[in-house]
Motif scaffolding. Structure first.
Motif, mmCIF file in Angstrom:
data_model
loop_
_atom_site.group_PDB
_atom_site.id
_atom_site.type_symbol
_atom_site.label_atom_id
_atom_site.label_comp_id
_atom_site.label_asym_id
_atom_site.label_seq_id
_atom_site.Cartn_x
_atom_site.Cartn_y
_atom_site.Cartn_z
ATOM 1 N N PHE A 164 2.432 9.755 -9.466
ATOM 2 C CA PHE A 164 1.571 10.358 -10.109
ATOM 3 C C PHE A 164 1.924 11.960 -11.024
ATOM 4 C CE2 PHE A 164 0.245 7.900 -6.155
ATOM 5 C CZ PHE A 164 -0.013 6.609 -6.979
ATOM 6 N N PRO A 165 1.139 11.875 -12.244
ATOM 7 C CA PRO A 165 2.099 13.679 -12.352
ATOM 8 C C PRO A 165 0.976 14.265 -12.225
ATOM 9 C CG PRO A 165 1.669 11.533 -14.600
ATOM 10 C CD PRO A 165 1.126 10.672 -13.155
ATOM 11 N N GLU A 166 -0.394 14.130 -11.625
ATOM 12 C CA GLU A 166 -0.970 15.189 -11.158
ATOM 13 C C GLU A 166 -1.541 15.390 -10.020
ATOM 14 O OE1 GLU A 166 -3.379 11.194 -10.841
ATOM 15 O OE2 GLU A 166 -1.705 11.926 -11.372
ATOM 16 N N THR A 167 -0.690 14.633 -9.361
ATOM 17 C CA THR A 167 -0.180 15.256 -8.063
ATOM 18 C C THR A 167 0.864 15.856 -7.717
ATOM 19 O OG1 THR A 167 -1.535 13.285 -7.474
ATOM 20 C CG2 THR A 167 0.489 14.112 -5.767
ATOM 21 N N ALA A 168 1.944 15.266 -8.806
ATOM 22 C CA ALA A 168 3.444 16.105 -8.645
ATOM 23 C C ALA A 168 2.975 18.218 -8.943
ATOM 24 C CB ALA A 168 4.070 15.459 -9.928
ATOM 25 N N GLU A 169 2.301 16.939 -10.415
ATOM 26 C CA GLU A 169 2.128 19.374 -10.346
ATOM 27 C C GLU A 169 0.814 20.005 -9.509
ATOM 28 O OE1 GLU A 169 2.195 22.815 -12.266
ATOM 29 O OE2 GLU A 169 3.063 21.012 -13.003
ATOM 30 N N ARG A 170 0.317 19.147 -8.257
ATOM 31 C CA ARG A 170 -0.109 20.004 -7.412
ATOM 32 C C ARG A 170 0.909 20.002 -6.755
ATOM 33 N NH1 ARG A 170 -4.705 15.713 -6.701
ATOM 34 N NH2 ARG A 170 -6.010 17.591 -4.559
ATOM 35 N N PHE A 171 1.377 18.655 -6.227
ATOM 36 C CA PHE A 171 2.304 19.112 -5.176
ATOM 37 C C PHE A 171 3.364 20.591 -5.402
ATOM 38 C CE2 PHE A 171 1.986 15.125 -3.665
ATOM 39 C CZ PHE A 171 2.604 15.608 -2.128
ATOM 40 N N ARG A 172 3.943 20.541 -7.049
ATOM 41 C CA ARG A 172 5.105 21.508 -6.914
ATOM 42 C C ARG A 172 3.782 23.535 -6.931
ATOM 43 N NH1 ARG A 172 6.358 18.341 -10.919
ATOM 44 N NH2 ARG A 172 4.618 18.269 -12.435
ATOM 45 N N ALA A 173 2.868 23.132 -7.335
ATOM 46 C CA ALA A 173 1.797 24.396 -6.986
ATOM 47 C C ALA A 173 1.373 24.765 -5.393
ATOM 48 C CB ALA A 173 0.322 24.186 -7.903
ATOM 49 N N PHE A 174 1.659 24.192 -4.963
ATOM 50 C CA PHE A 174 1.145 24.207 -3.477
ATOM 51 C C PHE A 174 2.417 25.017 -2.684
ATOM 52 C CE2 PHE A 174 1.741 22.101 1.135
ATOM 53 C CZ PHE A 174 0.574 22.724 1.601
ATOM 54 N N ASP A 201 -8.444 5.661 -3.695
ATOM 55 C CA ASP A 201 -8.758 6.830 -3.612
ATOM 56 C C ASP A 201 -7.394 8.109 -2.728
ATOM 57 O OD1 ASP A 201 -11.624 5.530 -3.973
ATOM 58 O OD2 ASP A 201 -11.611 5.966 -1.791
ATOM 59 N N PHE A 202 -6.122 7.477 -3.867
ATOM 60 C CA PHE A 202 -5.349 8.138 -2.775
ATOM 61 C C PHE A 202 -5.257 9.343 -3.639
ATOM 62 C CE2 PHE A 202 -0.405 8.758 -2.600
ATOM 63 C CZ PHE A 202 -0.999 8.753 -1.000
ATOM 64 N N ARG A 203 -4.855 9.168 -4.911
ATOM 65 C CA ARG A 203 -4.978 10.116 -5.437
ATOM 66 C C ARG A 203 -5.552 11.315 -5.554
ATOM 67 N NH1 ARG A 203 -2.615 7.859 -11.307
ATOM 68 N NH2 ARG A 203 -2.669 5.895 -11.543
ATOM 69 N N SER A 218 1.047 -1.438 -0.164
ATOM 70 C CA SER A 218 0.228 0.137 0.216
ATOM 71 C C SER A 218 0.799 1.002 0.077
ATOM 72 C CB SER A 218 -1.153 0.040 1.443
ATOM 73 O OG SER A 218 -1.907 1.155 1.141
ATOM 74 N N MET A 219 2.047 0.914 0.919
ATOM 75 C CA MET A 219 2.518 2.625 0.673
ATOM 76 C C MET A 219 3.765 2.206 -0.306
ATOM 77 S SD MET A 219 3.061 4.327 3.537
ATOM 78 C CE MET A 219 4.509 4.561 3.692
ATOM 79 N N ARG A 220 4.093 1.160 -0.915
ATOM 80 C CA ARG A 220 4.936 1.524 -2.433
ATOM 81 C C ARG A 220 4.194 2.497 -3.086
ATOM 82 N NH1 ARG A 220 5.381 -1.451 -6.567
ATOM 83 N NH2 ARG A 220 4.363 -2.824 -5.926
ATOM 84 N N ASN A 221 2.472 2.090 -3.199
ATOM 85 C CA ASN A 221 1.965 2.292 -4.414
ATOM 86 C C ASN A 221 0.948 3.657 -4.328
ATOM 87 O OD1 ASN A 221 1.493 0.280 -7.019
ATOM 88 N ND2 ASN A 221 1.056 -1.337 -4.725
ATOM 89 N N THR A 222 1.291 4.073 -3.061
ATOM 90 C CA THR A 222 0.524 5.383 -2.670
ATOM 91 C C THR A 222 1.650 5.895 -2.011
ATOM 92 O OG1 THR A 222 0.154 4.561 -0.513
ATOM 93 C CG2 THR A 222 -1.782 4.218 -2.381
ATOM 94 N N VAL A 223 2.382 6.453 -0.729
ATOM 95 C CA VAL A 223 2.738 7.009 -0.628
ATOM 96 C C VAL A 223 4.345 7.445 -0.919
ATOM 97 C CG1 VAL A 223 4.084 8.342 2.049
ATOM 98 C CG2 VAL A 223 1.951 6.912 1.684
ATOM 99 N N PHE A 224 4.478 6.531 -1.459
ATOM 100 C CA PHE A 224 6.167 6.093 -1.924
ATOM 101 C C PHE A 224 6.459 6.826 -3.292
ATOM 102 C CE2 PHE A 224 8.040 2.666 1.481
ATOM 103 C CZ PHE A 224 7.902 3.791 2.119
ATOM 104 N N ALA A 225 4.988 6.784 -4.266
ATOM 105 C CA ALA A 225 4.742 6.436 -5.549
ATOM 106 C C ALA A 225 4.452 7.744 -5.227
ATOM 107 C CB ALA A 225 3.372 5.556 -6.330
ATOM 108 N N ALA A 226 4.023 8.713 -4.924
ATOM 109 C CA ALA A 226 3.727 9.954 -4.737
ATOM 110 C C ALA A 226 4.895 10.833 -4.845
ATOM 111 C CB ALA A 226 2.854 10.441 -3.346
#
Length: 217
Positions: A114-124, A206-208, A101-109
């Motif tokens: 997750f390209p869309e999540t990475a973009e949200r992190f950069r804009a945060f 639901d993680f993303r 679960s960690m590998r596929n969610t937190v560590f993946a982020a």
């Protein structure tokens, strides 16, 4: 003042526990999602994690009744000493399942998978402080500085759980699996069992959609 301290790592049912505690009257509860609703908290979490201001974790928790998940779990020991009347809940699950679960969610982020999540992190707006806490707190203090080795990560998880069990007095600690539902949780907290179903929150799929989303309410 904290009444409940969540000592379990993320991906052990911490969002479910947050929801359940809210339903039982232990709210507000500080979960990782809170840092995105309150970016002004992140400098304090980062300063506490890297040792510049060891007690800075107290600032974001002002007014909260409970904690679960990161960033709070990094400071479970300090919290349990500072709030001796607070109950401690260690959420657990099978170690191999937890790692996947960690590998596929937190560590993946963290790894930008997750390209869309990475973009949200950069804009945060507090991205720099979030990255600082991630390195010093989540990766540094929870996983001894590295998350690239499965056996190492699982060993850190198991060592953490064992330390909580050894450190916290038995009458103050609940070791909890979310599939156990209301009965043990309510008995431990001394509250009636609600007439509603036990919640289920933040499944892997639901993680993303939950990353960077402000908590409801």
């Amino acid at each position: 003042m904290l009444r409940v301290i969540g000592a379990g790592f993320g991906r052990t049912g911490t969002m479910t526990l947050k929801t359940a505690l809210g339903m039982l009257g232990f709210a507000p509860c500080y979960h990782f999602t809170e840092v995105f609703a309150h970016p002004e908290h992140l400098p304090h979490w980062a300063a506490a994690a890297d040792g510049r201001e060891p007690g800075a974790w107290r600032v974001p928790l002002h007014g909260y009744a409970a904690t679960t998940d990161w960033p709070g779990v990094v400071f479970w020991r300090e919290m349990s000493e500072a709030f001796p009347d607070a109950k401690v809940i260690l959420t657990i699950r099978d170690a191999a399942e937890w790692y996947e679960s960690m590998r596929n969610t937190v560590f993946a982020a963290i790894g930008g998978r997750f390209p869309e999540t990475a973009e949200r992190f950069r804009a945060f707006e507090a991205a720099e402080h979030l990255a600082a806490f991630r390195e010093a707190g989540l990766i540094g203090r929870s996983f001894a500085g590295r998350i690239d080795d499965r056996d190492h990560v699982i060993a850190c998880y198991e060592r953490h759980n064992d330390e909580v069990r050894r450190t916290v007095a038995a009458d103050r600690l609940l070791v909890f699996r979310v599939e156990d539902g209301w009965a043990p949780l309510c008995a431990f907290l001394g509250v009636p069992v609600p007439d509603r179903s036990f919640p289920r929150s933040n499944a892997r799929e639901d993680f993303r959609s939950t990353v960077l989303r402000a908590p409801a309410g």
